[in-house]
Enzyme design. Structure first.
Site, PDB file in Angstrom:
ATOM      1  N   PRO A  36      31.280  10.842  95.568  1.00 20.99           N
ATOM      2  CA  PRO A  36      31.900  10.593  94.262  1.00 20.99           C
ATOM      3  C   PRO A  36      32.958  11.612  93.854  1.00 20.99           C
ATOM      4  O   PRO A  36      32.812  12.805  94.120  1.00 20.99           O
ATOM      5  CB  PRO A  36      30.711  10.625  93.285  1.00 20.99           C
ATOM      6  CG  PRO A  36      29.612  11.304  94.024  1.00 20.99           C
ATOM      7  CD  PRO A  36      29.830  11.002  95.473  1.00 20.99           C
ATOM      8  N   ASN A  37      33.961  11.085  93.215  1.00 17.67           N
ATOM      9  CA  ASN A  37      35.072  11.854  92.614  1.00 17.67           C
ATOM     10  C   ASN A  37      36.068  12.408  93.641  1.00 17.67           C
ATOM     11  O   ASN A  37      37.108  12.934  93.266  1.00 17.67           O
ATOM     12  CB  ASN A  37      34.548  12.995  91.719  1.00 17.67           C
ATOM     13  CG  ASN A  37      33.712  12.470  90.569  1.00 17.67           C
ATOM     14  OD1 ASN A  37      34.177  11.609  89.830  1.00 17.67           O
ATOM     15  ND2 ASN A  37      32.485  12.937  90.432  1.00 17.67           N
ATOM     16  N   ALA A  91      28.742  15.537  94.718  1.00 14.31           N
ATOM     17  CA  ALA A  91      27.620  15.898  93.831  1.00 14.31           C
ATOM     18  C   ALA A  91      26.275  15.403  94.369  1.00 14.31           C
ATOM     19  O   ALA A  91      25.234  16.024  94.121  1.00 14.31           O
ATOM     20  CB  ALA A  91      27.874  15.350  92.435  1.00 14.31           C
ATOM     21  N   TYR A 121      39.667  22.499  94.334  1.00 18.53           N
ATOM     22  CA  TYR A 121      39.654  21.561  95.460  1.00 18.53           C
ATOM     23  C   TYR A 121      40.993  21.410  96.182  1.00 18.53           C
ATOM     24  O   TYR A 121      41.079  20.669  97.161  1.00 18.53           O
ATOM     25  CB  TYR A 121      39.164  20.187  94.969  1.00 18.53           C
ATOM     26  CG  TYR A 121      37.750  20.227  94.443  1.00 18.53           C
ATOM     27  CD1 TYR A 121      36.691  20.561  95.279  1.00 18.53           C
ATOM     28  CD2 TYR A 121      37.458  19.961  93.105  1.00 18.53           C
ATOM     29  CE1 TYR A 121      35.390  20.620  94.809  1.00 18.53           C
ATOM     30  CE2 TYR A 121      36.154  20.009  92.626  1.00 18.53           C
ATOM     31  CZ  TYR A 121      35.134  20.347  93.486  1.00 18.53           C
ATOM     32  OH  TYR A 121      33.840  20.408  93.017  1.00 18.53           O
ATOM     33  N   HIS A 156      32.041  20.726 102.750  1.00 15.37           N
ATOM     34  CA  HIS A 156      32.454  20.887 101.362  1.00 15.37           C
ATOM     35  C   HIS A 156      33.779  21.619 101.345  1.00 15.37           C
ATOM     36  O   HIS A 156      33.973  22.582 102.103  1.00 15.37           O
ATOM     37  CB  HIS A 156      31.425  21.687 100.565  1.00 15.37           C
ATOM     38  CG  HIS A 156      30.079  21.043 100.574  1.00 15.37           C
ATOM     39  ND1 HIS A 156      29.785  19.942  99.809  1.00 15.37           N
ATOM     40  CD2 HIS A 156      28.973  21.302 101.308  1.00 15.37           C
ATOM     41  CE1 HIS A 156      28.550  19.561 100.059  1.00 15.37           C
ATOM     42  NE2 HIS A 156      28.028  20.369 100.966  1.00 15.37           N
ATOM     43  N   GLU A 169      27.755  18.316 107.615  1.00 21.04           N
ATOM     44  CA  GLU A 169      27.973  18.385 106.163  1.00 21.04           C
ATOM     45  C   GLU A 169      29.196  19.261 105.882  1.00 21.04           C
ATOM     46  O   GLU A 169      29.284  20.374 106.411  1.00 21.04           O
ATOM     47  CB  GLU A 169      26.719  19.001 105.522  1.00 21.04           C
ATOM     48  CG  GLU A 169      26.838  19.253 104.035  1.00 21.04           C
ATOM     49  CD  GLU A 169      25.598  19.948 103.462  1.00 21.04           C
ATOM     50  OE1 GLU A 169      24.593  20.142 104.190  1.00 21.04           O
ATOM     51  OE2 GLU A 169      25.649  20.308 102.278  1.00 21.04           O
ATOM     52  N   ASN A 176      30.983  14.548 103.314  1.00 19.81           N
ATOM     53  CA  ASN A 176      31.058  15.329 102.081  1.00 19.81           C
ATOM     54  C   ASN A 176      30.407  14.461 101.013  1.00 19.81           C
ATOM     55  O   ASN A 176      31.050  13.564 100.452  1.00 19.81           O
ATOM     56  CB  ASN A 176      32.492  15.683 101.695  1.00 19.81           C
ATOM     57  CG  ASN A 176      32.540  16.591 100.462  1.00 19.81           C
ATOM     58  OD1 ASN A 176      31.524  16.804  99.810  1.00 19.81           O
ATOM     59  ND2 ASN A 176      33.709  17.127 100.162  1.00 19.81           N
ATOM     60  N   ARG A 230      29.450  29.168  93.792  1.00 27.32           N
ATOM     61  CA  ARG A 230      29.759  28.491  92.516  1.00 27.32           C
ATOM     62  C   ARG A 230      28.512  28.442  91.619  1.00 27.32           C
ATOM     63  O   ARG A 230      27.634  29.286  91.741  1.00 27.32           O
ATOM     64  CB  ARG A 230      30.332  27.101  92.830  1.00 27.32           C
ATOM     65  CG  ARG A 230      31.644  27.184  93.631  1.00 27.32           C
ATOM     66  CD  ARG A 230      32.229  25.818  93.864  1.00 27.32           C
ATOM     67  NE  ARG A 230      32.584  25.173  92.604  1.00 27.32           N
ATOM     68  CZ  ARG A 230      32.815  23.869  92.482  1.00 27.32           C
ATOM     69  NH1 ARG A 230      32.737  23.080  93.553  1.00 27.32           N
ATOM     70  NH2 ARG A 230      33.127  23.351  91.310  1.00 27.32           N
ATOM     71  N   ARG A 241      42.243  16.447  90.862  1.00 31.17           N
ATOM     72  CA  ARG A 241      40.964  16.927  90.339  1.00 31.17           C
ATOM     73  C   ARG A 241      40.822  18.433  90.540  1.00 31.17           C
ATOM     74  O   ARG A 241      40.780  18.895  91.690  1.00 31.17           O
ATOM     75  CB  ARG A 241      39.832  16.223  91.093  1.00 31.17           C
ATOM     76  CG  ARG A 241      38.458  16.722  90.732  1.00 31.17           C
ATOM     77  CD  ARG A 241      37.417  16.225  91.732  1.00 31.17           C
ATOM     78  NE  ARG A 241      36.090  16.671  91.347  1.00 31.17           N
ATOM     79  CZ  ARG A 241      35.042  16.685  92.141  1.00 31.17           C
ATOM     80  NH1 ARG A 241      35.147  16.270  93.389  1.00 31.17           N
ATOM     81  NH2 ARG A 241      33.881  17.112  91.713  1.00 31.17           N
TER      82      ARG A 241
HETATM   83  C1  DQA Z   1      32.010  19.399  96.841  1.00 27.92           C
HETATM   84  C2  DQA Z   1      31.114  20.401  96.093  1.00 27.92           C
HETATM   85  C3  DQA Z   1      30.152  19.670  95.170  1.00 27.92           C
HETATM   86  O1  DQA Z   1      29.324  20.607  94.472  1.00 27.92           O
HETATM   87  C4  DQA Z   1      30.925  18.861  94.147  1.00 27.92           C
HETATM   88  O2  DQA Z   1      30.025  18.117  93.342  1.00 27.92           O
HETATM   89  C5  DQA Z   1      31.962  17.992  94.749  1.00 27.92           C
HETATM   90  C6  DQA Z   1      32.731  18.470  95.878  1.00 27.92           C
HETATM   91  C7  DQA Z   1      33.098  20.126  97.676  1.00 27.92           C
HETATM   92  O3  DQA Z   1      33.676  19.475  98.534  1.00 27.92           O
HETATM   93  O4  DQA Z   1      33.374  21.314  97.461  1.00 27.92           O
HETATM   94  O5  DQA Z   1      32.253  16.909  94.238  1.00 27.92           O
HETATM   95  O6  DQA Z   1      31.194  18.657  97.734  1.00 27.92           O
END
Ligand code: DQA
Length: 154
Positions: A10-11, A78, A23, A101, A99, A75, A108, A18
């Site tokens: 998501p997002n 959240a 990011y 990020h 995995e 990825n 964080r 964003r």
């Molecule tokens: C994320 C880190 C997560 O905590 C966050 O909710 C994201 C992006 C990252 O790529 O740094 O949406 O996965």
């Protein structure tokens, strides 16, 4: 031909606009193109899928084997921090997952420090922005190469 699936949670469709200070300013389409191009250099097919829906990500993980994928780069955004459904899907299927990020989740907010999926993945790469994805792909390519499953011998 070997196949790699890149799954974005998501997002991440908003990448580029964003919170760019966290990011970066690269868009999801840019990341998808960079990954596809690098994979193609090794004659490996790569598809990228983004969803804001947990169930869609679970479906994609469940179907990855049948869809011919050798590896998943994930990825989960959240969902990383609370989706037992995604964790269980990874544990249920016979497709290795890396995995990733963009940000370093360990530096964080406290709630980002824990990943519920880390225990069922090959490993985690976090904190390198777009290079987190590129590094994950290099790991995958090296493994495919070692298994004689890339189109080229490097
Ligand atoms: C994320 C880190 C997560 O905590 C966050 O909710 C994201 C992006 C990252 O790529 O740094 O949406 O996965």
């Amino acid at each position: 031909m070997s196949k790699v699936l890149v799954l974005h949670g998501p997002n991440l469709n908003l990448l580029g606009t964003r919170e760019p200070e966290i990011y970066g300013s690269t868009t999801l389409a840019d990341i998808a193109a960079m990954l596809k191009e690098r994979a193609a250099q090794e004659a490996v097919e790569l598809d990228s899928i983004q969803s804001n829906y947990e169930g869609k990500l679970v479906d994609e993980i469940q179907q990855a084997k049948a869809n011919g994928y050798d590896y998943i780069i994930l990825n989960a955004a959240a969902f990383t921090h609370y989706s037992i459904a995604i964790r269980d899907a990874i544990a249920a299927v016979d497709v290795p997952v890396i995995e990733v990020h963009l940000s370093n989740i360990h530096t964080r907010e406290e709630f980002r420090h824990h990943s519920v999926i880390s225990a069922v993945v090959l490993g985690q790469i976090a904190g390198f922005g777009v290079d987190s994805y590129m590094a994950a792909l290099e790991v995958v390519l090296r493994r495919l190469r070692a298994a004689g499953k890339t189109g080229k011998s490097l």
